[in-house]
Design a protein around this motif. Sequence first.
Motif, PDB file in Angstrom:
ATOM      1  N   SER A   1      47.015  35.860  39.744  1.00 46.53           N
ATOM      2  CA  SER A   1      45.802  36.506  40.200  1.00 46.53           C
ATOM      3  C   SER A   1      45.608  36.216  41.682  1.00 46.53           C
ATOM      4  O   SER A   1      46.427  36.582  42.506  1.00 46.53           O
TER       5      SER A   1
ATOM      6  N   GLU B   1      45.179  34.694  35.685  1.00 43.26           N
ATOM      7  CA  GLU B   1      44.100  35.626  35.404  1.00 43.26           C
ATOM      8  C   GLU B   1      43.282  35.271  34.173  1.00 43.26           C
ATOM      9  O   GLU B   1      42.070  35.443  34.143  1.00 43.26           O
TER      10      GLU B   1
ATOM     11  N   VAL C   1      33.594  41.428  34.179  1.00 44.58           N
ATOM     12  CA  VAL C   1      34.934  42.004  34.357  1.00 44.58           C
ATOM     13  C   VAL C   1      35.454  42.486  33.006  1.00 44.58           C
ATOM     14  O   VAL C   1      35.385  41.766  32.009  1.00 44.58           O
TER      15      VAL C   1
ATOM     16  N   HIS D   1      41.023  44.512  34.516  1.00 45.06           N
ATOM     17  CA  HIS D   1      41.415  43.418  35.395  1.00 45.06           C
ATOM     18  C   HIS D   1      42.919  43.181  35.342  1.00 45.06           C
ATOM     19  O   HIS D   1      43.581  43.053  36.381  1.00 45.06           O
TER      20      HIS D   1
ATOM     21  N   ARG E   1      45.443  45.576  37.181  1.00 49.56           N
ATOM     22  CA  ARG E   1      45.619  45.514  38.630  1.00 49.56           C
ATOM     23  C   ARG E   1      47.016  45.010  38.984  1.00 49.56           C
ATOM     24  O   ARG E   1      47.625  45.472  39.950  1.00 49.56           O
TER      25      ARG E   1
END
Length: 335
Positions: free
Chosen positions: A2, A216, A314, A319, A322
């Motif tokens: 992330s 993440e 989120v 998420h 991405r």
Amino acid sequence: MSRSTEGVEDRIVAKTVDLAEIPIIDFSPFRHGGEAGKRAVAAEIARACTEIGFFYLKGHDVPPKVLGDTFDQSKAFFHRPVEERRASAATLQWYRGWIPMPKREGALDRNSRLFEQYRIQADFPDVPNPDPIFNRPNRWPEDMPAFRDACETHYAAMLALSRDLLRAFAIGLDVAEDTFDGYFDLPICQLSLLYYIPIPEGSDVEVSNTVSHTDEGPLTILAQDSVGGLEVKRRDGTWISAPPVPGAYTINIGDMMMWWSNGKFISNFHRVRNKAGVERFSIPFFLNPDRDTIVAPLPELVARDGGVANFEPVHVATHLKRFYARLEKSPGDFL
């Protein structure tokens, strides 16, 4: 991966420090020590998650054979000729299986990705979903049935351990023990078999196998071999080594648990620098919630913080996608 640091971070050399910097926590009392044992272990875990975001976990009840078999099969796969590995290679349309190191020209730099990966994800064949990212069957080497058996057994053991860790996190945050249970009915987790080459001698100080980053999901359970190379950033900005501890998993908090905790638990930067001169293997299990989960600071914790939510809600699938969007822009760097 992330969040990632700027290049200046990767010019900082990690210090070798006492292992007490990253606590070793015995999980046995959580499972076998009654309510008092649960609360004692949860308090230790909460302290580690607040101070550095990493801890070693022993007493986890995962049989040594489960981990040993997976490491054996990982080594067997990565030692195969390239053409045999390529038979189970991932593609952008089916992003599971073998992912080689990218082809690069010129000198190595902080963005050089010096590792290979075998990616295994959650497999829900009975859930209708055309999305190639979150609901495709795993790829397996067709002539290595023991590889699949070892990986599926390991995945199941890590998911079971993760569910107990989530309960420990909840107790440590002083919320209901089952707070996180409902977010993990069909969790879109990932097991990765990682093969790291040694960093060539004479490489610039910023060269690493994996660039500094956070994870993440809510948590990662890492199995390290005996070589070492994992490095962790402390709250004061110092980088320290996180060597393997025999019989223990290395656990770290990811972004989603930091968000759920409203920032009490830290999702910390880490990287891998294999300077041992020999190959390194590791096996991280990335826990992720159900794909349509909304991760936001827990209301109880927001109330304790004066009604201030430090993070925006989120959507899990959005998420995680991405990362895959980056692949579409530059697939050559990954495939």
